[in-house]
Design a protein around this motif. Structure first.
Motif, PDB file in Angstrom:
ATOM      1  N   GLY A  28     -72.535 104.222  41.819  1.00  0.00           N
ATOM      2  CA  GLY A  28     -71.249 104.520  41.209  1.00  0.00           C
ATOM      3  C   GLY A  28     -71.286 105.485  40.048  1.00  0.00           C
ATOM      4  O   GLY A  28     -70.247 105.731  39.421  1.00  0.00           O
ATOM      5  N   ARG A  29     -72.461 106.043  39.731  1.00  0.00           N
ATOM      6  CA  ARG A  29     -72.585 106.986  38.624  1.00  0.00           C
ATOM      7  C   ARG A  29     -73.374 108.199  39.087  1.00  0.00           C
ATOM      8  O   ARG A  29     -74.235 108.089  39.972  1.00  0.00           O
ATOM      9  CB  ARG A  29     -73.322 106.340  37.450  1.00  0.00           C
ATOM     10  CG  ARG A  29     -72.624 105.142  36.835  1.00  0.00           C
ATOM     11  CD  ARG A  29     -73.547 104.455  35.845  1.00  0.00           C
ATOM     12  NE  ARG A  29     -72.914 103.313  35.205  1.00  0.00           N
ATOM     13  CZ  ARG A  29     -73.563 102.400  34.507  1.00  0.00           C
ATOM     14  NH1 ARG A  29     -74.876 102.504  34.361  1.00  0.00           N
ATOM     15  NH2 ARG A  29     -72.917 101.387  33.963  1.00  0.00           N
ATOM     16  N   ASP A  53     -75.075 124.850  34.020  1.00  0.00           N
ATOM     17  CA  ASP A  53     -73.998 124.690  34.990  1.00  0.00           C
ATOM     18  C   ASP A  53     -72.838 123.892  34.384  1.00  0.00           C
ATOM     19  O   ASP A  53     -73.041 122.787  33.860  1.00  0.00           O
ATOM     20  CB  ASP A  53     -74.532 123.973  36.235  1.00  0.00           C
ATOM     21  CG  ASP A  53     -73.540 124.015  37.379  1.00  0.00           C
ATOM     22  OD1 ASP A  53     -73.663 124.922  38.231  1.00  0.00           O
ATOM     23  OD2 ASP A  53     -72.640 123.160  37.419  1.00  0.00           O
ATOM     24  N   GLU A  54     -71.633 124.454  34.479  1.00  0.00           N
ATOM     25  CA  GLU A  54     -70.454 123.812  33.900  1.00  0.00           C
ATOM     26  C   GLU A  54     -70.108 122.505  34.601  1.00  0.00           C
ATOM     27  O   GLU A  54     -69.540 121.595  33.988  1.00  0.00           O
ATOM     28  CB  GLU A  54     -69.265 124.770  33.961  1.00  0.00           C
ATOM     29  CG  GLU A  54     -69.393 126.001  33.057  1.00  0.00           C
ATOM     30  CD  GLU A  54     -69.300 125.651  31.578  1.00  0.00           C
ATOM     31  OE1 GLU A  54     -68.947 124.499  31.250  1.00  0.00           O
ATOM     32  OE2 GLU A  54     -69.592 126.539  30.755  1.00  0.00           O
ATOM     33  N   ARG A  55     -70.447 122.370  35.895  1.00  0.00           N
ATOM     34  CA  ARG A  55     -70.151 121.120  36.598  1.00  0.00           C
ATOM     35  C   ARG A  55     -70.986 119.973  36.034  1.00  0.00           C
ATOM     36  O   ARG A  55     -70.485 118.850  35.878  1.00  0.00           O
ATOM     37  CB  ARG A  55     -70.417 121.297  38.099  1.00  0.00           C
ATOM     38  CG  ARG A  55     -69.417 122.202  38.808  1.00  0.00           C
ATOM     39  CD  ARG A  55     -69.931 122.688  40.141  1.00  0.00           C
ATOM     40  NE  ARG A  55     -71.036 123.634  39.980  1.00  0.00           N
ATOM     41  CZ  ARG A  55     -71.569 124.355  40.977  1.00  0.00           C
ATOM     42  NH1 ARG A  55     -71.098 124.205  42.213  1.00  0.00           N
ATOM     43  NH2 ARG A  55     -72.546 125.186  40.748  1.00  0.00           N
ATOM     44  N   ASP A  61     -69.866 115.091  29.994  1.00  0.00           N
ATOM     45  CA  ASP A  61     -68.808 114.832  29.025  1.00  0.00           C
ATOM     46  C   ASP A  61     -68.103 113.506  29.305  1.00  0.00           C
ATOM     47  O   ASP A  61     -67.660 112.827  28.368  1.00  0.00           O
ATOM     48  CB  ASP A  61     -67.796 115.983  29.056  1.00  0.00           C
ATOM     49  CG  ASP A  61     -66.765 115.871  27.945  1.00  0.00           C
ATOM     50  OD1 ASP A  61     -67.167 115.827  26.768  1.00  0.00           O
ATOM     51  OD2 ASP A  61     -65.559 115.812  28.259  1.00  0.00           O
ATOM     52  N   THR A  62     -68.056 113.093  30.577  1.00  0.00           N
ATOM     53  CA  THR A  62     -67.357 111.847  30.925  1.00  0.00           C
ATOM     54  C   THR A  62     -68.077 110.611  30.407  1.00  0.00           C
ATOM     55  O   THR A  62     -67.454 109.568  30.231  1.00  0.00           O
ATOM     56  CB  THR A  62     -67.173 111.719  32.454  1.00  0.00           C
ATOM     57  OG1 THR A  62     -68.457 111.588  33.080  1.00  0.00           O
ATOM     58  CG2 THR A  62     -66.445 112.922  33.018  1.00  0.00           C
ATOM     59  N   PHE A  63     -69.393 110.696  30.183  1.00  0.00           N
ATOM     60  CA  PHE A  63     -70.101 109.524  29.648  1.00  0.00           C
ATOM     61  C   PHE A  63     -70.669 109.780  28.255  1.00  0.00           C
ATOM     62  O   PHE A  63     -71.501 109.037  27.754  1.00  0.00           O
ATOM     63  CB  PHE A  63     -71.187 109.024  30.612  1.00  0.00           C
ATOM     64  CG  PHE A  63     -72.217 110.044  31.038  1.00  0.00           C
ATOM     65  CD1 PHE A  63     -73.341 110.295  30.274  1.00  0.00           C
ATOM     66  CD2 PHE A  63     -72.065 110.728  32.238  1.00  0.00           C
ATOM     67  CE1 PHE A  63     -74.300 111.214  30.674  1.00  0.00           C
ATOM     68  CE2 PHE A  63     -73.020 111.644  32.656  1.00  0.00           C
ATOM     69  CZ  PHE A  63     -74.137 111.887  31.878  1.00  0.00           C
ATOM     70  N   GLY A  64     -70.200 110.820  27.602  1.00  0.00           N
ATOM     71  CA  GLY A  64     -70.478 111.015  26.185  1.00  0.00           C
ATOM     72  C   GLY A  64     -71.807 111.634  25.831  1.00  0.00           C
ATOM     73  O   GLY A  64     -72.234 111.539  24.674  1.00  0.00           O
ATOM     74  N   ALA A  65     -72.458 112.295  26.789  1.00  0.00           N
ATOM     75  CA  ALA A  65     -73.751 112.910  26.484  1.00  0.00           C
ATOM     76  C   ALA A  65     -73.573 114.224  25.732  1.00  0.00           C
ATOM     77  O   ALA A  65     -72.610 114.964  25.968  1.00  0.00           O
ATOM     78  CB  ALA A  65     -74.520 113.170  27.780  1.00  0.00           C
TER      79      ALA A  65
END
Length: 256
Positions: A28-29, A53-55, A61-65
């Protein structure tokens, strides 16, 4: 003694064998999130993802890294790390652990062990880990990188060939002796920042090209590489799509 360290995770989208590998879904991650969480659990002072790579940056960014965007033309992960330490202005005596972005099962204790091994040896430029080889097939597997250390634990050589060569054992029976001290290298490195700053200026060397092992460039140019025996054996990383199901099952069994 200061045991603080930074983990940098190089993550490329354009892998030849497995494009988009850092973003593949595991439990799931995205895989890069699993690697990031392992790095955070190691006790690192900072954990950075280095990507071009921007992807990958968007997923992180979604998990705060924390992400450092790097150039896309680096010939190796070590060169990518060298760009990051310059961008982040890390001090020369800081320690950086290079954790590959395809190691979602890496035990955090090994990340910490590599950093500690370097911190405890001021004469070393790099520290890495190894484990004992238990089977004859592994001795002859070119994908299993072997190494020989000196009496203080510093690397003398790395090779895809069987080293040390059990001359009499192979001559008599072709079997050789597993008690000849065969060690398998684990691709987890801790670097001093001053060495990372020097690395991009080091010329590529013939033994590095022949073996396809970039650590031989460091050895050839006089760097000191300390090799510690790993406190545990890490599960294999993900090199190809065929490895995915094995790792998914392992993560499910571990409750991740």
């Amino acid at each position: 003694m200061n045991n603080s360290f930074t983990v940098i995770i190089p993550a490329r989208y354009g892998s030849t064998r497995f494009p988009g590998k850092p973003l593949v879904e595991l439990a799931g991650r995205p895989m890069i999130e699993h690697v990031y969480r392992r790095a955070c659990a190691s006790g690192a002072e900072r954990v950075l993802v280095a990507t071009d790579d921007e992807r990958i940056a968007a997923a992180c960014d979604t998990f705060g890294a924390d992400v450092v965007m790097t150039r896309s033309d680096h010939p190796s992960g070590t060169d990518r790390l060298a760009e990051v330490v310059e961008r982040e202005r890390l001090p020369d005596d800081a320690i950086v652990v290079n954790l590959q972005g395809d190691e979602p099962m890496m035990p955090p204790s090994l990340v910490r062990q590599a950093a500690s091994a370097l911190a405890e040896r001021p004469q070393a430029d790099i520290a890495t880990l190894a484990t004992a080889i238990r089977t004859r097939d592994e001795v002859f597997d070119p994908n299993a990188v072997k190494l020989v250390r000196d009496h203080l634990g510093f690397a003398l050589y790395f090779s895809r060939a069987p080293i040390p060569w059990d001359r009499d054992g192979f001559a008599r029976s072709g079997e050789g002796k597993l008690n000849a001290g065969y060690l398998r290298h684990l691709g987890l490195y801790a670097y001093r920042v001053d060495f990372l700053r020097r690395y991009p200026r080091l010329d590529e060397v013939d033994i590095e090209t022949a073996e396809c092992l970039e650590q031989l460039r460091a050895l050839w140019h006089g760097a000191k590489i300390y090799v510690d025996i790993a406190g545990e054996m890490p599960p294999p990383g993900i090199d190809t799509p065929a490895d995915l199901e094995r790792v998914r099952k392992a993560l499910a069994n571990a409750g991740n």
